[in-house]
Scaffold this motif. Structure first.
Motif, short mmCIF file in Angstrom:
data_model
loop_
_atom_site.label_atom_id
_atom_site.label_comp_id
_atom_site.label_asym_id
_atom_site.label_seq_id
_atom_site.Cartn_x
_atom_site.Cartn_y
_atom_site.Cartn_z
N ASP A 1 0.82 -1.21 0.00
CA ASP A 1 0.00 0.00 0.00
C ASP A 1 0.86 1.27 0.00
OD1 ASP A 1 1.02 0.00 2.55
OD2 ASP A 1 -0.90 -0.21 3.56
N GLY A 2 2.18 1.10 -0.05
CA GLY A 2 3.06 2.26 -0.12
C GLY A 2 3.36 2.91 1.21
N LYS A 3 2.74 2.45 2.29
CA LYS A 3 2.97 3.04 3.60
C LYS A 3 4.16 2.36 4.28
CE LYS A 3 -1.85 4.32 4.43
NZ LYS A 3 -3.02 4.17 5.34
N PRO A 4 5.05 3.13 4.89
CA PRO A 4 6.21 2.52 5.54
C PRO A 4 5.84 1.87 6.86
CG PRO A 4 6.21 4.88 5.95
CD PRO A 4 5.07 4.61 5.00
N ASP A 5 6.61 0.86 7.25
CA ASP A 5 6.50 0.33 8.61
C ASP A 5 7.30 1.25 9.53
OD1 ASP A 5 5.05 -1.90 7.79
OD2 ASP A 5 6.87 -3.02 7.31
N VAL A 6 6.70 1.67 10.62
CA VAL A 6 7.34 2.59 11.56
C VAL A 6 7.78 1.81 12.79
CG1 VAL A 6 7.06 4.65 12.98
CG2 VAL A 6 5.95 4.52 10.74
N LEU A 7 9.08 1.89 13.11
CA LEU A 7 9.63 1.25 14.30
C LEU A 7 9.78 2.31 15.38
CD1 LEU A 7 12.40 -0.86 12.52
CD2 LEU A 7 10.05 -1.54 13.07
N SER A 8 8.96 2.20 16.40
CA SER A 8 8.93 3.22 17.46
C SER A 8 9.63 2.72 18.71
CB SER A 8 7.48 3.58 17.79
OG SER A 8 6.81 4.09 16.65
N GLY A 9 10.31 3.63 19.40
CA GLY A 9 10.96 3.27 20.65
C GLY A 9 12.04 4.24 21.05
N HIS A 10 12.85 4.69 20.10
CA HIS A 10 13.87 5.68 20.43
C HIS A 10 13.20 6.96 20.92
CE1 HIS A 10 17.58 3.75 19.26
NE2 HIS A 10 17.10 3.42 18.08
N THR A 11 13.85 7.63 21.85
CA THR A 11 13.28 8.86 22.43
C THR A 11 13.97 10.11 21.90
OG1 THR A 11 14.77 8.68 24.34
CG2 THR A 11 12.60 7.67 24.53
N ASP A 12 14.85 9.95 20.93
CA ASP A 12 15.50 11.09 20.29
C ASP A 12 15.85 10.68 18.86
OD1 ASP A 12 16.74 13.56 19.81
OD2 ASP A 12 17.61 13.65 21.83
N ALA A 13 16.46 11.58 18.12
CA ALA A 13 16.73 11.34 16.71
C ALA A 13 17.62 10.11 16.50
CB ALA A 13 17.40 12.57 16.11
N VAL A 14 17.34 9.38 15.42
CA VAL A 14 18.16 8.24 15.02
C VAL A 14 19.28 8.75 14.11
CG1 VAL A 14 18.18 6.07 13.73
CG2 VAL A 14 16.23 6.62 15.19
N ARG A 15 20.53 8.41 14.47
CA ARG A 15 21.69 8.91 13.74
C ARG A 15 22.26 7.91 12.75
NH1 ARG A 15 22.98 14.33 14.33
NH2 ARG A 15 24.44 13.56 12.76
N GLY A 23 19.35 -10.54 9.10
CA GLY A 23 18.05 -10.01 8.70
C GLY A 23 17.47 -8.97 9.63
N ARG A 24 18.09 -8.76 10.78
CA ARG A 24 17.62 -7.73 11.69
C ARG A 24 18.18 -6.36 11.31
NH1 ARG A 24 18.86 -10.16 17.57
NH2 ARG A 24 20.83 -10.64 16.51
N LEU A 25 17.69 -5.33 11.97
CA LEU A 25 18.12 -3.96 11.73
C LEU A 25 18.63 -3.36 13.03
CD1 LEU A 25 18.10 -1.49 9.70
CD2 LEU A 25 15.88 -0.90 10.73
N ALA A 26 19.79 -2.71 12.98
CA ALA A 26 20.35 -2.03 14.16
C ALA A 26 20.24 -0.53 13.96
CB ALA A 26 21.81 -2.43 14.36
N SER A 27 19.91 0.18 15.02
CA SER A 27 19.80 1.63 14.97
C SER A 27 20.52 2.24 16.16
CB SER A 27 18.33 2.07 14.95
OG SER A 27 17.65 1.63 16.13
N GLY A 28 21.15 3.39 15.93
CA GLY A 28 21.81 4.14 17.00
C GLY A 28 21.21 5.53 17.07
N SER A 29 21.09 6.06 18.28
CA SER A 29 20.31 7.27 18.46
C SER A 29 20.98 8.29 19.39
CB SER A 29 18.94 6.89 19.03
OG SER A 29 18.21 8.01 19.48
N ARG A 30 20.48 9.51 19.29
CA ARG A 30 20.87 10.56 20.23
C ARG A 30 20.38 10.26 21.65
NH1 ARG A 30 21.70 16.13 18.21
NH2 ARG A 30 20.43 16.77 19.99
N ASP A 31 19.50 9.26 21.80
CA ASP A 31 19.06 8.89 23.15
C ASP A 31 20.08 7.99 23.85
OD1 ASP A 31 18.73 6.32 22.13
OD2 ASP A 31 16.53 6.36 22.22
#
Length: 203
Positions: A1-15, A23-31
């Motif tokens: 449907d063109g809509k992105p999946d949103v992964l919520s949890g970080h409390t500040d910007a993702v850098r 197959g997993r995704l790692a994210s690092g944040s200003r939090d």
């Protein structure tokens, strides 16, 4: 449907983001946290890695599957994602803006105002500095590996006339006092990528 999946949890910007080999995704944040996301059709809750005392700027997956994170707190942390072991904490001379897992298993980092690039030997118990290269007068923000075991580093401080932009090309088989090839332009470099044909793209 063109809509992105949103992964919520970080409390500040993702850098930074890294797609892991499993197959997993790692994210690092200003939090100050790293999160490991299950992005399958039936995802489980993310793993939250805590310990950094500053923004997480860069991530790199090592050849053995561990995850390296670089932070504004002047440390590198190497996480074993297969269990609950405490990370290996490696002091860094300054903030880590640039990080790259090299094809030979070593880890390259840079980013501090000292303008240095560090190349590390990493094993299961330690992370020791193998090579130190003097690079940019202000900071290193981007790293990319080129064919022939060469390392490209971008950064600088362009100033009003753009005189500070440059990319430096180092030979990873040479010593610390080498004279790198210098490519000049008119803006700071925040991102580098090596294309399939061996050319270097910068932005």
């Amino acid at each position: 449907d063109g809509k992105p999946d949103v992964l919520s949890g970080h409390t500040d910007a993702v850098r930074c983001l890294v797609a892991l080999k499993d197959g997993r995704l790692a994210s690092g944040s200003r939090d100050k946290t790293v999160r490991i996301w299950d992005i399958s059709e039936n995802p489980t809750a993310p793993i939250i890695l805590k310990g950094h005392e500053g923004y997480v700027w860069k991530l790199a997956e090592l050849a053995d599957g561990r995850l390296a994170s670089g932070s504004w707190d002047k440390t590198i942390r190497i996480w074993d994602l297969s269990g609950d072991a405490a990370p290996l904490v490696v002091p860094h001379g300054d903030a880590v803006r640039g990080m790259l897992a090299l094809k030979d298993g070593r880890l390259a980092t840079g980013g501090g105002k000292d303008g240095m690039i560090n190349v590390w030997n990493v094993d299961s118990q330690s992370c020791t500095k193998a090579l130190e290269l003097a690079s940019h007068p202000k900071y290193v923000a981007a790293l990319a590996e080129l064919p022939g075991q060469r390392l490209a580093a971008g950064g600088g401080d362009a100033g009003r006339r753009g005189e500070g932009f440059h990319i430096r090309i180092f030979d990873l088989n040479d010593g610390p006092h080498q004279a790198p090839k210098v490519l000049r332009g008119r803006a700071d470099v925040w991102s580098l990528v090596t294309l399939d044909d061996g050319r270097l793209a910068a932005g």
